[in-house]
Design an enzyme around this catalytic site. Structure first.
Site, PDB file in Angstrom:
ATOM      1  CB  ILE A  37      -0.964  -0.006   1.206  1.00 36.97           C
ATOM      2  CG1 ILE A  37      -2.023  -1.091   1.034  1.00 36.97           C
ATOM      3  CG2 ILE A  37      -1.636   1.362   1.371  1.00 36.97           C
ATOM      4  CD1 ILE A  37      -3.016  -1.218   2.178  1.00 36.97           C
ATOM      5  CD1 TRP A  47      -1.513   1.499  -5.880  1.00 35.81           C
ATOM      6  CD2 TRP A  47      -1.740   3.306  -4.590  1.00 35.81           C
ATOM      7  NE1 TRP A  47      -2.535   2.251  -6.393  1.00 35.81           N
ATOM      8  CE2 TRP A  47      -2.697   3.375  -5.622  1.00 35.81           C
ATOM      9  CE3 TRP A  47      -1.710   4.343  -3.672  1.00 35.81           C
ATOM     10  CZ2 TRP A  47      -3.608   4.420  -5.759  1.00 35.81           C
ATOM     11  CZ3 TRP A  47      -2.598   5.390  -3.790  1.00 35.81           C
ATOM     12  CH2 TRP A  47      -3.538   5.425  -4.821  1.00 35.81           C
ATOM     13  CG  HIS A  48       0.605   6.159  -1.242  1.00 37.87           C
ATOM     14  ND1 HIS A  48       0.390   5.054  -0.457  1.00 37.87           N
ATOM     15  CD2 HIS A  48      -0.511   6.911  -1.160  1.00 37.87           C
ATOM     16  CE1 HIS A  48      -0.813   5.151   0.085  1.00 37.87           C
ATOM     17  NE2 HIS A  48      -1.385   6.253  -0.319  1.00 37.87           N
ATOM     18  N   GLY A  49       3.985   5.669  -4.419  1.00 35.96           N
ATOM     19  CA  GLY A  49       5.029   6.238  -5.261  1.00 35.96           C
ATOM     20  C   GLY A  49       6.323   5.475  -5.197  1.00 35.96           C
ATOM     21  CG  PHE A  89      -0.052   9.230  -4.661  1.00 35.46           C
ATOM     22  CD1 PHE A  89       1.281   9.648  -4.686  1.00 35.46           C
ATOM     23  CD2 PHE A  89      -0.814   9.576  -3.573  1.00 35.46           C
ATOM     24  CE1 PHE A  89       1.817  10.371  -3.636  1.00 35.46           C
ATOM     25  CE2 PHE A  89      -0.281  10.287  -2.516  1.00 35.46           C
ATOM     26  CZ  PHE A  89       1.031  10.699  -2.545  1.00 35.46           C
TER      27      PHE A  89
END
Lengths: 472, 384
Positions: free
Chosen positions: A319, A322-324, A472
């Protein structure tokens, strides 16, 4: 065009009026698709084509997965490879290359690897996850694919949620496009309230805080512990208001068009445990990872506590990632995963479980746990905001250095506004969104509308502030 | 749906009223006249007009560049706010071929873009350039925006709704705090809230500080509204550390000035004066004082390279006092006129500058109407 832009202020009423003039659901869908693509094309026509072709490919693959029992696994793999491939190329390729070069450097190897000079299509992470979820659901027999390509294209590009979610499931959204939408006054009014509150959170709170947060994170080396603590708290509130503000506007816009989108935030600041906090923050993303990554992994050895801890750590790190493409997000995820461990252990430890239950049941103790969890969240998000892990560690080290310094008066100016805001959120915590004022008397309700509207007009930031989650 | 739309419009009406009220005031004060129209208006007007907005950005680089492109001036003043008191009347008989681009050249990037415009014919090639050499041109770090405002000027804000929203906020806050300038708008006087009250950029590009002059007439003392002492103590604005000259920037400056000369443009560098009050104050700040001395050392380097320089002085240095200063670092027009007069009188240069009628300038300085801050030459359109 961004939700807080004047372009959107003209775009939305035009779409709203024309959309409700249309007689049949197919007309509504055609028009909506044109509006979606116009909205996306406003940012980039080039990427619009990419989104269109990928959506169409996913549509065809979804049908094949459903119809062709023999090769359905292959078609699902194709869909996943295509979507993850897109994400990898546009978002993660350079990160892996840079880290590989660094790693090989330890072995005195200097490979000449190519870095890509490309920008990431806006909303790619949300788009790919939504379409992957659709095909996985078809594969598991949870969803029958739509045969109407226009419906599917609307599902993948519905403009309110295309850039930053909520990430919708086919089962929830597609049936809504498959029938004629009939105007519902109460739903539309509810949508307007949600949009108003979302704009307030974004333009008044998040963007005001952004100025101070940017200053603190840029100058953290010369600031006191109190200022750094406020920096962490402010950023935690900023990102909540930014993202939940976006979600509110998206959901509100959906309601205006007769489409119900999923709730994405449910006052996460008032959670008593990390697990509860994650089930109330970016709910659709967490649910996506839970259903498509965590649960399949966990089922391989459900009875093992160690395996459960491992799965949880992997889940939270994914998770975060996933943001970057940055180690800061991975560390952010890892830390959040570590906070879950007491809860996991307590599942097998009756004594510990009772103690945790006792804390949750005592109002005073649960208040303390909410407060402590809020502080923990504020400190952890330092990783989310910092440009690199070293800066984040230095920030936190300085924060705990207890260099009290002078009272940060200029920062404290914002505190009353934030306290009132948090108190209001607490007061509204049982509702789907925190400006559900239908139970109030009409004069109070109208007074509140104008209060919020004028707060936006008088104190909102109108220039150059995009939503954080657009990145994102 | 109709009921919803009607109810929504009803709810929206107070907000529309708010917007209309703000826009009405912007219209009355000619705040929302676009830069293009301001340029046209100033050039066409037979009387002096002033341009200065209060609630929208003035986009000075955009405005000054457009004015300069229309004026085709042979005498061009460039630099920051410290050169804004050079006026056309000081350069008799070349008034009509004069333009002051002060407030638009903030750094070396700006300067080089401007020179590129001249080189490529996008801007008329002047015969004489007077460059105000502020520290920002050669200091290592600066508070002032380092972007290239000449190449990419800030947009004309009045064309964008988002800036109207921000301007409305400023307007309401100004009303609530009563931080407004006295006086009613005079719609023939200028463009923008302050422009209509006599403060702003004149047609020749210089700045008319009507409010400060009015205050001075009522109470003729030196004021320091910029409060530069505090800024120096706080190491803020133009006083951010480190106090060091960027040698690379200085080198670029010298090359550019030499190239200008080689291409047939006369160059005079103006080292802006400072009030005696502020000069003696920062002399106690060892770090800044050392930097300032290095900065003054540039004068002799320039002179060695054959570049004409109007040397640094304080008012006391030429027998005046601080009442000739607008504030700690901005000379008034009479002081600027005096510096120019004495420089031409002493200078052995043969060029356009030597042809300026110093007798006319002297008359202006000694005129009975002249007060320390102003030649009072705007009285034909503005009475104090």
């Amino acid at each position: 065009m961004s939700f807080n832009s004047f372009e959107y202020l003209f775009f939305l009423p035009v779409v709203f009026i024309l959309y409700w003039k249309l007689r049949s659901y197919s007309q509504q869908n055609f028009f909506l698709l044109a509006a979606n693509y116009f909205f996306y094309g406003w940012f980039s026509v080039k990427f619009l084509l990419l989104i269109f072709f990928c959506s169409y490919a996913d549509f065809l693959l979804g049908l094949r997965i459903y119809e062709n029992k023999k090769y359905r696994k292959l078609f699902l793999s194709l869909s996943i490879v295509m979507n993850l491939g897109l994400l990898f190329i546009f978002k993660y390729y350079n990160f892996f290359i840079q880290n590989s070069v660094e790693l090989l450097g330890y072995f005195h190897l200097k490979p000449d690897l190519l870095l890509l000079n490309i920008i990431q299509p806006i909303g790619l992470s949300f788009f790919t996850f939504q379409t992957m979820g659709y095909n996985i659901d078809i594969y598991h027999g949870k969803l029958k694919p739509t045969k109407n390509v226009i419906v599917f294209l609307n599902f993948t590009s519905f403009f309110p949620q295309m850039f930053a979610g909520p990430i919708e499931r086919g089962n929830d959204l597609i049936p809504q496009f498959e029938r004629k939408r009939i105007f519902d006054y109460e739903l539309a009014a509810d949508g307007m309230r949600q949009i108003l509150y979302g704009l307030f959170k974004k333009m008044v709170i998040a963007d005001k805080l952004a100025v101070n947060v940017n200053y603190i994170f840029l100058n953290y080396r010369s600031l006191s512990s109190a200022e750094l603590l406020l920096g962490g708290i402010f950023f935690y509130i900023q990102i909540y208001c930014d993202f939940s503000g976006y979600s509110d506007i998206a959901i509100g816009t959906g309601k205006l068009l007769g489409i119900k989108l999923s709730t994405n935030f449910r006052t996460p600041f008032f959670s008593k445990t990390p697990r509860e906090a994650w089930s109330r923050w970016n709910m659709t993303l967490t649910a996506w990872f839970r259903d498509y990554v965590y649960m399949p992994m966990l089922y391989k050895n459900r009875s093992s506590t160690l395996w459960r801890i491992f799965c949880t750590l992997v889940l939270l790190m994914l998770i975060g990632f996933w943001h970057g493409p940055n180690w800061t997000f991975i560390v952010f995820g890892l830390l959040n995963g570590l906070y879950f461990i007491p809860h996991i252990i307590s599942k097998r430890n009756t004594g510990l479980r009772r103690k945790l239950l006792y804390i949750r049941q005592q109002p005073a103790l649960s208040g303390v746990s909410i407060f402590l969890l809020f502080l923990l969240g504020s400190v952890t998000t330092v990783f989310f905001r910092s440009p690199d892990v070293t800066s984040a560690i230095n920030y936190i080290r300085r924060l705990f250095g207890l260099n009290i310094g002078e009272p940060p008066l200029f920062l404290l100016k914002l505190t009353p506004l934030l306290i009132i805001f948090l108190a209001w959120e607490w007061f509204q915590r049982q509702n789907d969104f925190q400006f559900n004022v239908t139970s109030f008397g009409k004069p109070i309700r109208i007074g509140l509308y104008y209060l919020v509207a004028f707060l936006i007009l008088l104190f909102g930031i109108f220039v150059d502030q995009t939503f954080i989650y657009f990145h994102f | 749906m109709k009921r919803f739309a009607f109810t929504f419009l009803l709810y929206l009406s107070p907000l529309i009223c708010y917007t209309l009220i703000c826009e009405y005031y912007f219209f009355v004060d000619k705040e929302t006249v676009g830069v293009d129209k301001v340029v046209q208006g100033q050039l066409k007007s037979k009387r002096e007009t002033y341009y200065f907005r209060s609630f929208f950005n003035n986009s000075p680089s955009l405005y000054k560049l457009k004015m300069a492109q229309k004026k085709n001036a042979d005498i061009l003043i460039i630099g920051q706010s410290t050169v804004l008191q050079f006026r056309d009347v000081m350069f008799h008989p070349f008034e009509s071929s004069f333009y002051n681009m002060g407030f638009s050249i903030n750094n070396m990037n700006d300067l080089e873009s401007l020179l590129h415009y001249i080189k490529t014919g996008k801007l008329h090639k002047p015969k004489l350039i007077i460059l105000g050499l502020d520290v920002s041109l050669i200091k290592k770090t600066l508070y002032i925006n380092p972007d290239n405002e000449i190449l990419n000027p800030h947009c004309d804000e009045v064309s964008y709704p988002k800036y109207h929203a921000m301007a409305s906020q400023l307007f309401i806050k100004a009303q609530l705090s009563k931080k407004t300038v006295d006086g009613l708008p005079n719609r023939h006087l200028g463009f923008g809230y302050l422009g209509e009250r006599g403060t702003g950029f004149r047609r020749d590009g210089s700045m008319h500080y009507a409010g400060d002059i009015e205050k001075f007439i009522k109470d003729p003392v030196f004021r320091d509204p910029g409060n530069y002492k505090k800024l120096l103590d706080d190491k803020d604005y133009i006083f951010t550390e480190p106090y060091e000259i960027d040698q690379a920037l200085l080198k670029r400056l010298l090359i550019d000035l030499k190239l200008l000369k080689q291409n047939g443009t006369e160059v005079t560098v103006f080292i802006p004066p400072i009030s005696d009050d502020f000069y003696s104050y920062f002399a106690t700040n060892k770090k800044f004082n050392a930097f300032f001395n290095d900065y003054l050392g540039i004068q002799s380097s320039l002179a060695d390279d054959g570049i004409d320089v109007i040397n640094f002085t304080t008012p006391k240095g030429i027998g005046l006092s601080d009442i000739y200063m607008l504030d700690g670092i901005h000379p008034g027009e009479v002081f600027t006129g005096r510096l120019l007069y004495e420089h031409i009188a002493k200078s052995k240069q043969k060029g356009l500058l030597s042809k300026v009628d110093t007798g006319y300038l002297k008359k202006l300085i000694l005129s009975k109407t002249t007060i320390p801050l102003s030649f009072m030459r705007d009285t034909s359109v503005f009475s104090y």
